[in-house]
Scaffold this motif. Sequence first.
Motif, PDB file in Angstrom:
ATOM      1  N   VAL A  63     -10.071   2.144  -1.735  1.00 28.99           N
ATOM      2  CA  VAL A  63      -9.191   1.642  -0.688  1.00 28.99           C
ATOM      3  C   VAL A  63      -9.634   0.226  -0.342  1.00 28.99           C
ATOM      4  O   VAL A  63     -10.796  -0.001  -0.008  1.00 28.99           O
ATOM      5  N   LEU A  92     -11.404   7.389  -5.399  1.00 20.75           N
ATOM      6  CA  LEU A  92     -10.298   6.711  -4.736  1.00 20.75           C
ATOM      7  C   LEU A  92     -10.841   5.440  -4.101  1.00 20.75           C
ATOM      8  O   LEU A  92     -11.807   5.481  -3.345  1.00 20.75           O
ATOM      9  N   ALA A 135       0.828  -1.206   0.000  1.00 19.10           N
ATOM     10  CA  ALA A 135       0.000   0.000   0.000  1.00 19.10           C
ATOM     11  C   ALA A 135       0.863   1.258   0.000  1.00 19.10           C
ATOM     12  O   ALA A 135       0.574   2.222  -0.728  1.00 19.10           O
ATOM     13  N   LEU A 194       0.875   4.229  -2.796  1.00 21.93           N
ATOM     14  CA  LEU A 194       0.664   5.642  -2.459  1.00 21.93           C
ATOM     15  C   LEU A 194       1.706   6.503  -3.168  1.00 21.93           C
ATOM     16  O   LEU A 194       1.361   7.519  -3.790  1.00 21.93           O
ATOM     17  N   LYS A 234     -14.956   3.506  -1.214  1.00 24.44           N
ATOM     18  CA  LYS A 234     -14.697   4.468  -2.288  1.00 24.44           C
ATOM     19  C   LYS A 234     -15.166   5.858  -1.880  1.00 24.44           C
ATOM     20  O   LYS A 234     -16.133   6.010  -1.134  1.00 24.44           O
ATOM     21  N   GLU A 266     -13.870  -3.058   0.531  1.00 22.31           N
ATOM     22  CA  GLU A 266     -13.600  -2.004  -0.434  1.00 22.31           C
ATOM     23  C   GLU A 266     -14.411  -0.767  -0.054  1.00 22.31           C
ATOM     24  O   GLU A 266     -15.614  -0.858   0.174  1.00 22.31           O
ATOM     25  N   THR A 303      -4.244  -2.026  -0.357  1.00 24.84           N
ATOM     26  CA  THR A 303      -3.872  -1.307  -1.567  1.00 24.84           C
ATOM     27  C   THR A 303      -4.822  -0.137  -1.773  1.00 24.84           C
ATOM     28  O   THR A 303      -5.916  -0.105  -1.215  1.00 24.84           O
ATOM     29  N   VAL A 304      -4.388   0.811  -2.590  1.00 25.34           N
ATOM     30  CA  VAL A 304      -5.205   1.987  -2.923  1.00 25.34           C
ATOM     31  C   VAL A 304      -4.971   2.337  -4.380  1.00 25.34           C
ATOM     32  O   VAL A 304      -3.879   2.152  -4.912  1.00 25.34           O
ATOM     33  N   TYR A 305      -6.028   2.813  -5.047  1.00 26.66           N
ATOM     34  CA  TYR A 305      -5.886   3.221  -6.442  1.00 26.66           C
ATOM     35  C   TYR A 305      -7.037   4.134  -6.830  1.00 26.66           C
ATOM     36  O   TYR A 305      -8.090   4.148  -6.185  1.00 26.66           O
ATOM     37  N   ILE A 311      -4.579  -1.315   5.648  1.00 25.03           N
ATOM     38  CA  ILE A 311      -4.770  -0.924   4.262  1.00 25.03           C
ATOM     39  C   ILE A 311      -3.885  -1.812   3.388  1.00 25.03           C
ATOM     40  O   ILE A 311      -2.665  -1.862   3.559  1.00 25.03           O
ATOM     41  N   VAL A 362      -6.576   8.688   2.092  1.00 21.48           N
ATOM     42  CA  VAL A 362      -6.960   7.308   2.408  1.00 21.48           C
ATOM     43  C   VAL A 362      -7.745   7.275   3.714  1.00 21.48           C
ATOM     44  O   VAL A 362      -8.808   6.652   3.813  1.00 21.48           O
TER      45      VAL A 362
END
Length: 73
Positions: free
Chosen positions: A55, A53, A9, A13, A45, A43, A68-70, A66, A23
């Motif tokens: 998370v 975003l 994660a 970032l 958003k 999940e 992953t994030v995208y 956490i 986040v």
Amino acid sequence: MKFRFTRHALERLRQRGIKVRDVKNVLLSPASRIKVLDYGAIEAKKKVRGKNLVVIFETKRTLRKIITVYFED
């Protein structure tokens, strides 16, 4: 509530220019309902800087791990 970021994660970032505070904001007040994924992760958003975003995280009591994030396309 405590937050712990996996190494993965933290790398995401940096690569994606996402701020830790963004986040945390998603996790504290997601825009839509959170979704439990097939493998047990969650999940959340929220729109950040004009993009959604996403998370992906796990939870244990007051700890949010956490994964992953995208930004969603």
